[in-house]
Enzyme design. Structure first.
Site, PDB file in Angstrom:
ATOM      1  N   GLY A 195       1.269  -1.220   0.180  1.00  0.00           N
ATOM      2  CA  GLY A 195      -0.112   0.072   0.033  1.00  0.00           C
ATOM      3  C   GLY A 195       0.712   1.701  -0.100  1.00  0.00           C
ATOM      4  CD  GLU A 196       2.741   5.404   0.534  1.00  0.00           C
ATOM      5  OE1 GLU A 196       3.165   5.633  -0.712  1.00  0.00           O
ATOM      6  OE2 GLU A 196       4.078   5.952   1.420  1.00  0.00           O
ATOM      7  CB  SER A 197       4.719   2.647   4.379  1.00  0.00           C
ATOM      8  OG  SER A 197       5.992   3.185   2.699  1.00  0.00           O
ATOM      9  CB  CYS A 247       5.555  -4.064  -1.316  1.00  0.00           C
ATOM     10  SG  CYS A 247       5.715  -2.356  -2.225  1.00  0.00           S
ATOM     11  NE  ARG A 286       8.161   5.905   1.575  1.00  0.00           N
ATOM     12  CZ  ARG A 286       7.373   6.496   1.168  1.00  0.00           C
ATOM     13  NH1 ARG A 286       8.417   7.839   1.448  1.00  0.00           N
ATOM     14  NH2 ARG A 286       6.285   7.361   0.207  1.00  0.00           N
ATOM     15  CB  ILE A 324       3.509  -1.858  -7.334  1.00  0.00           C
ATOM     16  CG1 ILE A 324       2.762  -3.099  -8.102  1.00  0.00           C
ATOM     17  CG2 ILE A 324       2.845  -0.723  -7.547  1.00  0.00           C
ATOM     18  CD1 ILE A 324       1.574  -3.565  -7.747  1.00  0.00           C
ATOM     19  NE  ARG A 325       4.656   5.474  -6.101  1.00  0.00           N
ATOM     20  CZ  ARG A 325       5.534   6.155  -6.601  1.00  0.00           C
ATOM     21  NH1 ARG A 325       5.922   6.159  -7.262  1.00  0.00           N
ATOM     22  NH2 ARG A 325       5.451   7.124  -5.395  1.00  0.00           N
ATOM     23  CG  HIS A 341       2.647  -6.600  -4.388  1.00  0.00           C
ATOM     24  ND1 HIS A 341       2.004  -6.448  -3.211  1.00  0.00           N
ATOM     25  CD2 HIS A 341       3.554  -5.648  -4.409  1.00  0.00           C
ATOM     26  CE1 HIS A 341       2.208  -4.446  -3.244  1.00  0.00           C
ATOM     27  NE2 HIS A 341       2.732  -4.109  -3.612  1.00  0.00           N
ATOM     28  CD  GLU A 384      -0.006  -8.781  -2.396  1.00  0.00           C
ATOM     29  OE1 GLU A 384       1.240  -9.405  -2.009  1.00  0.00           O
ATOM     30  OE2 GLU A 384       0.428  -7.572  -2.429  1.00  0.00           O
TER      31      GLU A 384
HETATM   32  N1  GLN Z   1       5.713   2.964  -2.513  1.00  0.00           N
HETATM   33  C1  GLN Z   1       4.871   2.485  -1.917  1.00  0.00           C
HETATM   34  C2  GLN Z   1       5.626   3.285  -0.085  1.00  0.00           C
HETATM   35  O1  GLN Z   1       6.561   4.080  -0.491  1.00  0.00           O
HETATM   36  C3  GLN Z   1       4.968   0.922  -1.217  1.00  0.00           C
HETATM   37  C4  GLN Z   1       4.531   0.079  -2.572  1.00  0.00           C
HETATM   38  C5  GLN Z   1       3.709  -1.219  -2.873  1.00  0.00           C
HETATM   39  O2  GLN Z   1       3.763  -1.325  -1.712  1.00  0.00           O
HETATM   40  N2  GLN Z   1       3.077  -1.676  -2.652  1.00  0.00           N
HETATM   41  O3  GLN Z   1       5.003   2.388   0.780  1.00  0.00           O
END
Ligand code: GLN
Length: 200
Positions: A52-54, A84, A113, A142-143, A179, A181
């Site tokens: 997600g987004e940390s 992630c 990150r 993903i990112r 990921h 999952e």
């Molecule tokens: N870029 C996201 C972060 O800094 C991580 C991306 C992800 O969980 N797919 O949290």
């Protein structure tokens, strides 16, 4: 008795792709549950922190009073698997964090990150991960973060072709920059469930 019934595994459900983890864990026979409150955390024998987004997961975990219970559980030996953003949450040191961003820590690693920059935000590749089997694993990034430095007690489980570490293990903690999952390959979740059972 340990291992005789379905392990109760929580998935931190504050933000991110927690539903996919719950579905995959259920498909493997676990009693998988969303965790949003300390009382729910107290019931689980293992925990997944999703992607997600940390910075958002960090903020929400502090707002909902989960950050301190999570840190205590990690210190007490709860098996935790972070993917992630979840890997970032488990890292002792976060590079390129936003201002004020905190992690839970536990893994003696530095992660960066968004390590693959804007040119290559997301990509897929096959990884050799001997810990989970001989067939390479198709991995979706993903990112994604990358592990830039690991302490003596940390085992790297997977590296990219250029040698950068993207999966690690240390004691009760497991983390991947990718990921599993999202691909239908259940081997990493199975590996985690085996650890949950053996640490019960
Ligand atoms: N870029 C996201 C972060 O800094 C991580 C991306 C992800 O969980 N797919 O949290």
């Amino acid at each position: 008795m340990a291992g005789s019934s379905a392990p109760i595994v929580g998935v931190l459900a504050l933000q991110g792709d927690f539903r996919e983890h719950i579905a995959m864990l259920k498909s493997l026979g676990a009693d998988a549950r969303a965790v949003r409150r300390p009382e729910e955390l107290a019931l689980v024998g293992g925990l997944v922190i999703p992607g997600g987004e940390s910075s958002v997961i960090d903020k929400l975990s502090r707002i909902f009073g989960l950050a301190e219970p999570l840190k205590s559980a990690i210190r007490a030996g709860l098996p935790v698997y972070g993917t992630c953003a979840g890997l970032i949450m488990l890292a002792d040191r976060v590079l390129d964090a936003i201002a004020g961003q905190q992690s839970l820590g536990g893994l003696d690693i530095s992660v960066r990150r968004n390590a693959f920059g804007s040119q290559l935000d997301s990509f897929e590749t096959n990884l050799d991960i001997p810990a989970v089997g001989v067939t390479p694993m198709h991995a979706v990034f993903i990112r994604a973060p990358v592990v830039e430095q690991i302490g003596a007690g940390v085992t790297p489980l997977a590296t990219l072709a250029d040698g950068r570490v993207v999966a690690v293990e240390q004691g009760n903690l497991l983390g991947t920059a990718f990921h599993p999952e999202m691909t239908g390959d259940t081997r990493f979740h199975q590996y985690f469930l085996d650890r949950v059972r053996s640490m019960a």
